[in-house]
Write an enzyme that holds these catalytic residues in place. Structure first.
Site, short mmCIF file in Angstrom:
data_model
loop_
_atom_site.label_atom_id
_atom_site.label_comp_id
_atom_site.label_asym_id
_atom_site.label_seq_id
_atom_site.Cartn_x
_atom_site.Cartn_y
_atom_site.Cartn_z
N GLU A 196 -5.45 -4.66 10.41
CA GLU A 196 -4.43 -3.63 10.62
C GLU A 196 -4.74 -2.87 11.90
O GLU A 196 -5.49 -1.88 11.88
CB GLU A 196 -4.42 -2.65 9.44
CG GLU A 196 -4.11 -3.30 8.11
CD GLU A 196 -3.49 -2.30 7.14
OE1 GLU A 196 -2.40 -2.57 6.65
OE2 GLU A 196 -4.10 -1.25 6.90
N ASN A 203 0.86 -1.18 0.00
CA ASN A 203 0.00 0.00 0.00
C ASN A 203 0.90 1.23 0.00
O ASN A 203 1.48 1.57 1.02
CB ASN A 203 -0.89 -0.02 1.25
CG ASN A 203 -1.67 1.27 1.41
OD1 ASN A 203 -1.79 2.04 0.47
ND2 ASN A 203 -2.20 1.49 2.61
N GLY A 207 2.38 2.55 10.65
CA GLY A 207 3.33 3.65 10.51
C GLY A 207 4.04 4.02 11.81
O GLY A 207 4.69 5.05 11.90
N HIS A 213 -9.43 1.43 4.47
CA HIS A 213 -8.17 1.63 5.20
C HIS A 213 -8.42 2.59 6.37
O HIS A 213 -9.22 3.51 6.26
CB HIS A 213 -7.09 2.19 4.26
CG HIS A 213 -5.74 2.19 4.90
ND1 HIS A 213 -5.34 3.20 5.74
CD2 HIS A 213 -4.73 1.29 4.86
CE1 HIS A 213 -4.11 2.92 6.18
NE2 HIS A 213 -3.73 1.76 5.67
N LYS A 221 0.09 4.32 -0.35
CA LYS A 221 -0.51 5.56 0.17
C LYS A 221 -0.25 6.70 -0.82
O LYS A 221 -0.22 6.44 -2.02
CB LYS A 221 0.02 5.87 1.58
CG LYS A 221 -0.08 4.63 2.48
CD LYS A 221 0.14 4.88 3.92
CE LYS A 221 -0.01 3.57 4.68
NZ LYS A 221 0.02 3.75 6.12
N GLU A 254 -6.84 5.01 7.45
CA GLU A 254 -6.64 6.44 7.13
C GLU A 254 -7.89 7.01 6.45
O GLU A 254 -8.24 8.17 6.65
CB GLU A 254 -5.38 6.61 6.27
CG GLU A 254 -4.12 6.44 7.12
CD GLU A 254 -2.90 5.93 6.39
OE1 GLU A 254 -2.88 5.94 5.15
OE2 GLU A 254 -1.95 5.50 7.08
N SER A 276 3.35 -1.93 10.29
CA SER A 276 4.79 -2.00 10.53
C SER A 276 5.41 -3.35 10.16
O SER A 276 6.32 -3.82 10.85
CB SER A 276 5.11 -1.61 11.97
OG SER A 276 4.68 -0.28 12.24
P1 PGA Z 1 2.78 0.48 7.65
O1 PGA Z 1 1.32 0.70 7.00
O2 PGA Z 1 3.31 -0.82 7.09
O3 PGA Z 1 3.57 1.68 7.20
O4 PGA Z 1 2.59 0.42 9.11
C1 PGA Z 1 0.44 -0.36 6.76
C2 PGA Z 1 -0.81 0.16 6.11
O5 PGA Z 1 -1.24 1.28 6.43
O6 PGA Z 1 -1.42 -0.53 5.26
#
Ligand code: PGA
Length: 234
Positions: A158, A6, A164, A92, A8, A94, A194
């Site tokens: 997640e 992903n 993140g 997601h 983003k 976000e 992560s």
């Molecule tokens: P990350 O994000 O691996 O940077 O923690 C995962 C995601 O948001 O899908």
């Protein structure tokens, strides 16, 4: 086993082309693992073009439920199919936290995308305060309730506190949540939050972890390829 990156809001078309040429080279001999990249909308076309003829799939990061209409800023399942995308992420955290997406909307996005013939990665996961309040199962139950099991659906667990932050869920926490989710909807469940080359093998080695949705570590071709390779050994 599916490893999806992903991206983003990172990588325009030029950077995407460069990344995909290199990914294609590094994963030329990869077997037994499905791989997908999820670039921003404006980079989907070039990713589809550069990865044509490989097994690496290209998916979007969101999709609307209507085929067309007055929905400024949205992209329909039919538009993604025409472009050659194989699927889309929906829900997601976000999108939920920063753009007000609701469980109901996520369910509609997933339903329409699946009906149109796209694959869907539907994201669920609790926040840190929800986990601390003992609400994890309630939150997962509510988020999963809008999804129905079918062939082209996968769920990504997640935990929001692991996204993140560099703070991944322990393999035990992931396994427990994945088993719970599978009890609600019988589809493969990816872990996200992560994931890095250093922790991928242990997380992917859990019985109910069927792959990973990788954010930050998917932006670097070496580390994304390393995670894909780790998946072949799990
Ligand atoms: P990350 O994000 O691996 O940077 O923690 C995962 C995601 O948001 O899908």
């Amino acid at each position: 086993m599916l490893i999806a990156g992903n991206w983003k809001m990172y990588k325009g078309p030029a950077e995407t082309a460069e990344f995909c040429v290199e990914l294609r080279r590094q994963l030329a001999d990869l077997e037994g693992v499905d791989v997908a990249v999820c670039p921003p909308f404006t980079s989907l076309a070039v990713a589809v073009q550069v990865l044509a003829g490989t097994d690496i799939a290209v998916a979007a990061q969101n999709v609307h439920w209507e085929p067309e209409g007055p929905f400024t800023g949205e992209v329909s399942p039919q538009m993604l199919l025409e472009l050659g995308a194989y699927g889309a992420i929906v829900g997601h955290s976000e999108r939920r936290q920063l753009f007000g997406e609701t469980d109901e909307g996520v369910g509609k996005r997933a339903r329409a995308a699946l009906d149109a013939g796209l694959s869907v990665i539907a994201c669920v996961g609790e926040t840190e305060s929800e986990r601390e309040a003992g609400e994890t199962e309630d939150v997962l139950r509510r988020q999963v309730s809008v999804l129905e099991a079918e062939d082209n659906l996968v769920v990504a667990y997640e935990p929001v506190w692991a996204i993140g932050t560099g703070k991944n869920a322990t393999p035990e926490i992931a396994q427990e949540a994945h088993a719970f989710i599978k009890g609600l909807v019988d589809v493969p469940v990816l872990y996200g939050g992560s994931v890095k080359p250093e922790n991928a093998a242990e997380l992917l080695g859990q019985a109910d972890v069927d792959g990973a949705l990788v954010g930050g570590a998917s932006l670097d071709v070496e580390s994304f390829a390393a995670i894909c390779l780790a998946a072949t050994r799990s």
